[in-house]
Scaffold this active site. Structure first.
Site, PDB file in Angstrom:
ATOM      1  NE  ARG A  29      -4.195  -1.638   0.390  1.00 42.56           N
ATOM      2  CZ  ARG A  29      -4.418  -2.881   0.024  1.00 42.56           C
ATOM      3  NH1 ARG A  29      -3.209  -3.547  -0.399  1.00 42.56           N
ATOM      4  NH2 ARG A  29      -5.354  -3.585   0.410  1.00 42.56           N
TER       5      ARG A  29
ATOM      6  CB  SER B  33      -8.317  -1.352   4.685  1.00 40.10           C
ATOM      7  OG  SER B  33      -8.907  -2.719   4.105  1.00 40.10           O
TER       8      SER B  33
ATOM      9  CD  GLU C 179      -5.303   1.046   2.829  1.00 40.25           C
ATOM     10  OE1 GLU C 179      -5.402  -0.160   3.356  1.00 40.25           O
ATOM     11  OE2 GLU C 179      -6.034   1.113   1.765  1.00 40.25           O
TER      12      GLU C 179
END
Ligand code: EPU
Length: 338
Positions: A166, A238, A334
């Site tokens: 990510r 998320s 995130e």
């Protein structure tokens, strides 16, 4: 054509549905237009800036006191067509899932496991989106964009993009200085499917066997069963990353919690499912003000209706503190906090 708007309302430009505004908002259709615009409006380069695609991975805590640049760059074109591989260039403003459906319709393999991930192409390399055993970096061969320091278009090949879980060069070192304008994807005409993710194979079999269409359908069905639709409840997928811990730490946790989901990273480290930690800590379905932990996937925070960015952020803080108290693991966000 470009459009520059002052006091721009952002509610429809972020999937959390936060009612914030931007001091300036610039929409542009091409990299040449972007370069031309800033050469004639250098004063705007002095402002804080944020590149905003579909707004599906950020949380506004307050109004944005700077310039938001929205690339509305279209176009999908085949730039190389070889025996087994095809390279396709795609404009930053195209919806990622539209691109995935285009690949599947054209028999090109590589993007199908990433079906239905919200967001536009411009954010795909920045965030190195991933799901169901695949990361976008595995099919990105080149990222093209504008260096905001000298207003020149540059291209980076895969090896220079510093892709990680990510993350990428564009999310770290080049955060405000490089605007992605298009991405070149390398797709395969041979079909090396990745269907190891738990439950994926079973869904595909129910659909009648393995092919690109069925993988896409199965991924969509799994996502829809777990993840909230932003049109119904604002969210950004998320909220936290799955933390990476040492094997020794994982062993201690496993001794106390035999069912804890762990995924190998390298010889010394493993990833823990943050959703499991939050769930186990008792937060699934719980709310704080107008922010809630999603009842089907604890890694997702939702706007239950009219929440402020601060309210969502506060819930994330409380949850992270509680997870730390219970498991001694630090959760890293995130979602980008603005
Ligand atoms: N789990 C629970 N309770 C929960 C949520 C998860 O026990 O409330 C357990 C599950 O049973 C499973 C494990 O945790 O054993 C992992 O859950 P899941 O497969 O749903 O995936 P995840 O690790 O929570 C990651 C990505 C998702 C991606 C899925 C599928 C991150 C931060 N998230 O989630 O990506 O869709 O895997 O590959 O890596 C996103 O980035 O926005 C996103 C949705």
């Amino acid at each position: 054509m470009h459009e520059l708007i002052s006091n721009f309302p952002l509610k429809a430009s972020n999937t959390f549905g936060i009612d914030a505004s931007a001091k300036h908002y610039l929409k542009i259709d091409s990299s040449s237009e972007l370069i031309h615009f800033f050469k004639n409006n250098r004063f705007l380069l002095e402002e804080d800036r944020l590149f905003l695609g579909a707004g599906s991975n950020l949380l506004f805590l307050k109004d944005y006191d700077g310039l938001i640049i929205h690339p509305s760059i279209s176009g999908i074109s085949v730039v190389k067509d070889e025996k087994n591989e095809v390279e396709v260039a795609c404009g930053a403003g195209i919806s990622w899932d539209y691109f995935v459906s285009w690949c599947v319709e054209n028999g090109l393999q590589g993007a199908e496991n990433l079906s239905l991930i919200p967001g536009n192409i411009g954010a795909v390399p920045v965030q190195n989106i991933g799901a169901y055993g695949t990361e976008a970096s595995s099919i990105i061969s080149e990222v093209i964009g504008v260096d905001m320091n000298n207003l020149e278009e540059i291209s980076l090949n895969h090896n220079n993009c510093e892709f990680g879980y990510r993350t990428s060069l564009f999310k770290e070192k080049l955060k405000e200085s490089f605007m992605v304008t298009s991405v070149v994807f390398k797709l395969s005409k041979l079909h090396n499917y990745k269907i190891q993710y738990e439950g994926l194979k079973d869904r595909i079999n129910i659909l009648g066997g393995i092919n690109l269409q069925n993988i896409r359908k199965a991924v969509i069905a799994i996502r829809q069963s777990k993840l909230p639709d932003p049109a119904e409840f604002g969210n950004a997928g998320s909220f936290f990353k799955n933390p990476v811990i040492t094997k020794a730490e994982a062993q201690t946790l496993k001794n106390m919690n035999p069912d804890i989901p762990l995924y190998p990273v390298d010889s010394g480290n493993v990833k823990v499912a943050a959703g499991w930690l939050i769930d186990k800590a008792g937060w699934k379905g719980k709310s704080l003000g107008r922010a809630s932990i999603h009842s089907k996937q604890a890694l997702v925070i939702i706007n239950s209706g009219g929440a402020t960015g601060e309210e969502i952020f506060r819930l994330s803080e409380v949850v992270a503190q509680d997870v730390f108290k219970k498991f001694k693991i630090t959760l890293e966000r995130e979602v980008q906090i603005i």
